[in-house]
Design a protein around this motif. Structure first.
Motif, PDB file in Angstrom:
ATOM      1  N   ALA A   1       0.865  -1.267   0.063  1.00 38.73           N
ATOM      2  CA  ALA A   1      -0.025   0.147   0.068  1.00 38.73           C
ATOM      3  C   ALA A   1       0.993   1.128   0.025  1.00 38.73           C
ATOM      4  CB  ALA A   1      -1.252   0.030   1.222  1.00 38.73           C
ATOM      5  N   ALA A   2       1.792   1.103   0.782  1.00 33.76           N
ATOM      6  CA  ALA A   2       2.880   2.384   0.992  1.00 33.76           C
ATOM      7  C   ALA A   2       3.345   2.643  -0.473  1.00 33.76           C
ATOM      8  CB  ALA A   2       3.847   2.324   1.851  1.00 33.76           C
ATOM      9  N   ILE A   3       4.005   1.503  -1.184  1.00 34.76           N
ATOM     10  CA  ILE A   3       4.723   1.554  -2.463  1.00 34.76           C
ATOM     11  C   ILE A   3       3.711   2.143  -3.586  1.00 34.76           C
ATOM     12  CG2 ILE A   3       5.694   0.174  -4.626  1.00 34.76           C
ATOM     13  CD1 ILE A   3       7.424   0.480  -1.831  1.00 34.76           C
ATOM     14  N   VAL A   4       2.361   1.614  -3.637  1.00 37.11           N
ATOM     15  CA  VAL A   4       1.315   2.035  -4.519  1.00 37.11           C
ATOM     16  C   VAL A   4       1.171   3.539  -4.373  1.00 37.11           C
ATOM     17  CG1 VAL A   4      -1.180   2.075  -5.092  1.00 37.11           C
ATOM     18  CG2 VAL A   4       0.093  -0.031  -4.789  1.00 37.11           C
ATOM     19  N   GLU A   5       1.052   4.059  -3.065  1.00 38.68           N
ATOM     20  CA  GLU A   5       0.935   5.552  -2.652  1.00 38.68           C
ATOM     21  C   GLU A   5       2.025   6.401  -2.754  1.00 38.68           C
ATOM     22  OE1 GLU A   5      -0.549   5.263   1.336  1.00 38.68           O
ATOM     23  OE2 GLU A   5      -2.111   4.217   0.663  1.00 38.68           O
ATOM     24  N   GLU A   6       3.202   5.736  -3.287  1.00 39.81           N
ATOM     25  CA  GLU A   6       4.803   6.480  -3.617  1.00 39.81           C
ATOM     26  C   GLU A   6       5.239   7.210  -2.267  1.00 39.81           C
ATOM     27  OE1 GLU A   6       4.073   8.947  -6.911  1.00 39.81           O
ATOM     28  OE2 GLU A   6       4.425   7.364  -8.391  1.00 39.81           O
ATOM     29  N   ASP A   7       4.757   6.563  -1.156  1.00 39.35           N
ATOM     30  CA  ASP A   7       5.158   6.748   0.169  1.00 39.35           C
ATOM     31  C   ASP A   7       6.323   6.051   0.661  1.00 39.35           C
ATOM     32  OD1 ASP A   7       5.761   7.758   2.666  1.00 39.35           O
ATOM     33  OD2 ASP A   7       3.525   7.561   3.389  1.00 39.35           O
ATOM     34  N   TYR A   8       7.324   6.280  -0.150  1.00 40.25           N
ATOM     35  CA  TYR A   8       8.586   5.612   0.227  1.00 40.25           C
ATOM     36  C   TYR A   8       9.279   5.574   1.368  1.00 40.25           C
ATOM     37  CZ  TYR A   8       7.993   5.103  -4.854  1.00 40.25           C
ATOM     38  OH  TYR A   8       7.588   4.565  -6.313  1.00 40.25           O
ATOM     39  N   GLN A   9       8.942   6.832   2.135  1.00 38.32           N
ATOM     40  CA  GLN A   9       9.803   6.828   3.359  1.00 38.32           C
ATOM     41  C   GLN A   9       8.938   5.999   4.347  1.00 38.32           C
ATOM     42  OE1 GLN A   9       9.213  10.787   4.846  1.00 38.32           O
ATOM     43  NE2 GLN A   9      10.550  10.648   6.885  1.00 38.32           N
ATOM     44  N   LYS A  10       7.553   5.903   4.317  1.00 34.53           N
ATOM     45  CA  LYS A  10       6.799   5.004   5.188  1.00 34.53           C
ATOM     46  C   LYS A  10       7.085   3.411   4.749  1.00 34.53           C
ATOM     47  CE  LYS A  10       2.197   3.247   6.264  1.00 34.53           C
ATOM     48  NZ  LYS A  10       0.733   3.661   5.939  1.00 34.53           N
ATOM     49  N   ALA A  11       7.202   3.308   3.345  1.00 36.81           N
ATOM     50  CA  ALA A  11       7.688   1.884   2.870  1.00 36.81           C
ATOM     51  C   ALA A  11       9.019   1.629   3.305  1.00 36.81           C
ATOM     52  CB  ALA A  11       7.612   1.791   1.337  1.00 36.81           C
ATOM     53  N   GLU A  12       9.928   2.402   3.718  1.00 40.91           N
ATOM     54  CA  GLU A  12      11.241   1.924   4.398  1.00 40.91           C
ATOM     55  C   GLU A  12      11.132   1.720   5.567  1.00 40.91           C
ATOM     56  OE1 GLU A  12      14.092   5.056   3.168  1.00 40.91           O
ATOM     57  OE2 GLU A  12      13.759   4.555   0.952  1.00 40.91           O
ATOM     58  N   THR A  13      10.093   2.065   6.352  1.00 39.46           N
ATOM     59  CA  THR A  13       9.875   1.594   7.979  1.00 39.46           C
ATOM     60  C   THR A  13       9.512   0.062   7.887  1.00 39.46           C
ATOM     61  OG1 THR A  13       7.433   2.152   7.877  1.00 39.46           O
ATOM     62  CG2 THR A  13       9.138   3.922   8.476  1.00 39.46           C
ATOM     63  N   PHE A  14       9.161  -0.519   6.807  1.00 41.47           N
ATOM     64  CA  PHE A  14       8.916  -2.047   6.769  1.00 41.47           C
ATOM     65  C   PHE A  14      10.083  -2.807   6.515  1.00 41.47           C
ATOM     66  CE2 PHE A  14       4.780   0.188   5.839  1.00 41.47           C
ATOM     67  CZ  PHE A  14       3.935  -0.777   6.633  1.00 41.47           C
ATOM     68  N   LEU A  15      11.385  -2.158   6.087  1.00 41.13           N
ATOM     69  CA  LEU A  15      12.690  -2.708   6.054  1.00 41.13           C
ATOM     70  C   LEU A  15      13.295  -3.265   7.335  1.00 41.13           C
ATOM     71  CD1 LEU A  15      13.944  -0.714   3.137  1.00 41.13           C
ATOM     72  CD2 LEU A  15      12.625  -2.917   3.104  1.00 41.13           C
ATOM     73  N   HIS A  16      13.837  -4.302   7.344  1.00 40.39           N
ATOM     74  CA  HIS A  16      14.594  -4.673   8.633  1.00 40.39           C
ATOM     75  C   HIS A  16      15.701  -3.697   8.593  1.00 40.39           C
ATOM     76  CE1 HIS A  16      16.941  -7.156  11.320  1.00 40.39           C
ATOM     77  NE2 HIS A  16      15.932  -7.923  11.510  1.00 40.39           N
ATOM     78  N   PRO A  17      15.979  -3.458  10.044  1.00 40.51           N
ATOM     79  CA  PRO A  17      17.199  -2.432  10.316  1.00 40.51           C
ATOM     80  C   PRO A  17      18.427  -2.783  10.093  1.00 40.51           C
ATOM     81  CG  PRO A  17      15.882  -2.827  12.213  1.00 40.51           C
ATOM     82  CD  PRO A  17      15.276  -3.765  11.207  1.00 40.51           C
TER      83      PRO A  17
END
Length: 140
Positions: A42-58
Protein backbone atom coordinates in the motif's frame (compact mmCIF):
# COMPACT_ATOMS: atom_id res chain seq x y z
CA UNK A 1 7.19 -45.45 46.37
CA UNK A 2 8.75 -42.02 47.06
CA UNK A 3 11.16 -42.43 44.16
CA UNK A 4 8.29 -43.27 41.80
CA UNK A 5 6.40 -40.14 42.95
CA UNK A 6 9.49 -38.00 42.40
CA UNK A 7 10.07 -39.48 38.95
CA UNK A 8 6.42 -39.02 38.02
CA UNK A 9 6.50 -35.41 39.24
CA UNK A 10 9.70 -34.74 37.25
CA UNK A 11 8.12 -36.31 34.16
CA UNK A 12 5.02 -34.12 34.50
CA UNK A 13 7.17 -31.00 34.91
CA UNK A 14 9.23 -31.92 31.83
CA UNK A 15 6.11 -32.54 29.74
CA UNK A 16 4.63 -29.22 30.87
CA UNK A 17 7.84 -27.39 29.96
CA UNK A 18 7.98 -29.03 26.53
CA UNK A 19 4.34 -28.15 25.83
CA UNK A 20 5.01 -24.54 26.84
CA UNK A 21 8.07 -24.39 24.63
CA UNK A 22 6.17 -25.77 21.63
CA UNK A 23 3.38 -23.23 21.98
CA UNK A 24 5.88 -20.33 22.33
CA UNK A 25 7.96 -21.13 19.28
CA UNK A 26 9.12 -17.57 18.72
CA UNK A 27 8.49 -17.83 14.99
CA UNK A 28 6.84 -15.26 12.75
CA UNK A 29 3.06 -15.47 12.52
CA UNK A 30 1.88 -16.03 8.93
CA UNK A 31 -1.18 -13.77 9.21
CA UNK A 32 0.95 -10.99 10.66
CA UNK A 33 3.48 -11.40 7.83
CA UNK A 34 0.76 -11.21 5.16
CA UNK A 35 -0.78 -8.09 6.71
CA UNK A 36 2.70 -6.58 6.95
CA UNK A 37 3.32 -7.17 3.23
CA UNK A 38 -0.09 -5.73 2.30
CA UNK A 39 0.74 -2.55 4.25
CA UNK A 40 4.15 -2.40 2.57
CA UNK A 41 2.54 -2.72 -0.89
CA UNK A 42 0.00 0.00 0.00
CA UNK A 43 2.86 2.40 0.82
CA UNK A 44 4.57 1.59 -2.52
CA UNK A 45 1.34 2.18 -4.46
CA UNK A 46 0.91 5.54 -2.69
CA UNK A 47 4.54 6.41 -3.53
CA UNK A 48 5.14 6.91 0.19
CA UNK A 49 8.65 5.50 0.05
CA UNK A 50 9.59 6.95 3.42
CA UNK A 51 6.76 4.94 5.02
CA UNK A 52 7.65 1.87 2.92
CA UNK A 53 11.21 2.00 4.22
CA UNK A 54 9.88 1.60 7.78
CA UNK A 55 8.86 -1.94 6.77
CA UNK A 56 12.49 -2.86 6.03
CA UNK A 57 14.56 -4.73 8.59
CA UNK A 58 17.04 -2.38 10.33
CA UNK A 59 19.94 -4.52 9.07
CA UNK A 60 18.83 -4.10 5.43
CA UNK A 61 18.09 -0.44 4.64
CA UNK A 62 17.43 0.52 1.03
CA UNK A 63 16.47 3.58 -0.98
CA UNK A 64 13.12 2.18 -2.13
CA UNK A 65 12.26 5.16 -4.30
CA UNK A 66 15.34 4.61 -6.44
CA UNK A 67 14.79 0.85 -6.45
CA UNK A 68 11.14 0.94 -7.58
CA UNK A 69 11.73 3.71 -10.12
CA UNK A 70 14.54 1.68 -11.71
CA UNK A 71 12.32 -1.43 -11.79
CA UNK A 72 9.56 0.60 -13.47
CA UNK A 73 11.99 1.96 -16.06
CA UNK A 74 13.45 -1.47 -16.83
CA UNK A 75 10.15 -3.35 -17.00
CA UNK A 76 7.49 -0.73 -17.89
CA UNK A 77 5.59 -1.71 -14.73
CA UNK A 78 3.47 0.93 -13.02
CA UNK A 79 3.32 0.18 -9.29
CA UNK A 80 0.97 3.11 -8.72
CA UNK A 81 -1.63 1.21 -10.81
CA UNK A 82 -1.90 -1.14 -7.84
CA UNK A 83 -0.29 -4.28 -6.45
CA UNK A 84 -2.83 -7.02 -5.89
CA UNK A 85 -1.84 -10.41 -4.50
CA UNK A 86 -3.56 -12.97 -6.69
CA UNK A 87 -2.32 -15.98 -4.76
CA UNK A 88 0.47 -17.19 -2.54
CA UNK A 89 2.67 -19.69 -4.36
CA UNK A 90 4.82 -20.61 -1.41
CA UNK A 91 5.33 -19.97 2.27
CA UNK A 92 8.38 -20.99 4.22
CA UNK A 93 9.13 -20.45 7.89
CA UNK A 94 12.11 -21.14 10.11
CA UNK A 95 11.91 -20.62 13.85
CA UNK A 96 15.65 -20.04 13.92
CA UNK A 97 17.99 -19.39 11.01
CA UNK A 98 21.63 -19.03 11.99
CA UNK A 99 22.32 -16.86 8.92
CA UNK A 100 20.15 -14.05 10.31
CA UNK A 101 20.26 -15.02 13.97
CA UNK A 102 16.49 -15.23 14.26
CA UNK A 103 13.20 -16.32 12.73
CA UNK A 104 12.44 -16.05 9.02
CA UNK A 105 9.24 -16.14 7.00
CA UNK A 106 9.40 -16.18 3.21
CA UNK A 107 6.37 -15.47 1.04
CA UNK A 108 6.34 -16.11 -2.69
CA UNK A 109 3.30 -14.61 -4.33
CA UNK A 110 1.80 -14.07 -7.75
CA UNK A 111 0.62 -10.47 -8.03
CA UNK A 112 -0.99 -8.17 -10.51
CA UNK A 113 0.80 -4.88 -10.97
CA UNK A 114 -1.59 -2.94 -13.11
CA UNK A 115 -2.12 -5.23 -16.12
CA UNK A 116 1.08 -7.24 -15.61
CA UNK A 117 1.67 -10.44 -13.65
CA UNK A 118 4.65 -10.27 -11.34
CA UNK A 119 6.10 -12.75 -8.86
CA UNK A 120 7.39 -11.33 -5.59
CA UNK A 121 9.47 -13.23 -3.07
CA UNK A 122 9.78 -11.42 0.24
CA UNK A 123 11.66 -12.65 3.29
CA UNK A 124 10.77 -11.21 6.67
CA UNK A 125 13.21 -11.57 9.55
CA UNK A 126 12.70 -11.19 13.27
CA UNK A 127 15.85 -11.15 15.36
CA UNK A 128 17.39 -9.17 18.20
CA UNK A 129 17.91 -6.20 15.87
CA UNK A 130 14.29 -5.91 14.77
CA UNK A 131 11.50 -7.11 12.50
CA UNK A 132 11.11 -6.37 8.82
CA UNK A 133 11.70 -7.15 5.18
CA UNK A 134 15.16 -8.63 4.80
CA UNK A 135 15.08 -9.63 1.13
CA UNK A 136 12.84 -8.58 -1.76
CA UNK A 137 12.94 -10.18 -5.20
CA UNK A 138 10.75 -9.17 -8.13
CA UNK A 139 10.46 -11.56 -11.07
CA UNK A 140 8.66 -10.12 -14.09
Amino acid sequence: MRIIKKLLTALIICCTCLASFASCSGGIDGDRAKAFINDFFAAIVEEDYQKAETFLHPERPCDLKTFFISVEEETSLDFQAGIIIERYKGLSAAYYDSTVGGSTYELTMKTNVGESTVDFTIEIVQNQNGYGIYNLDIDT
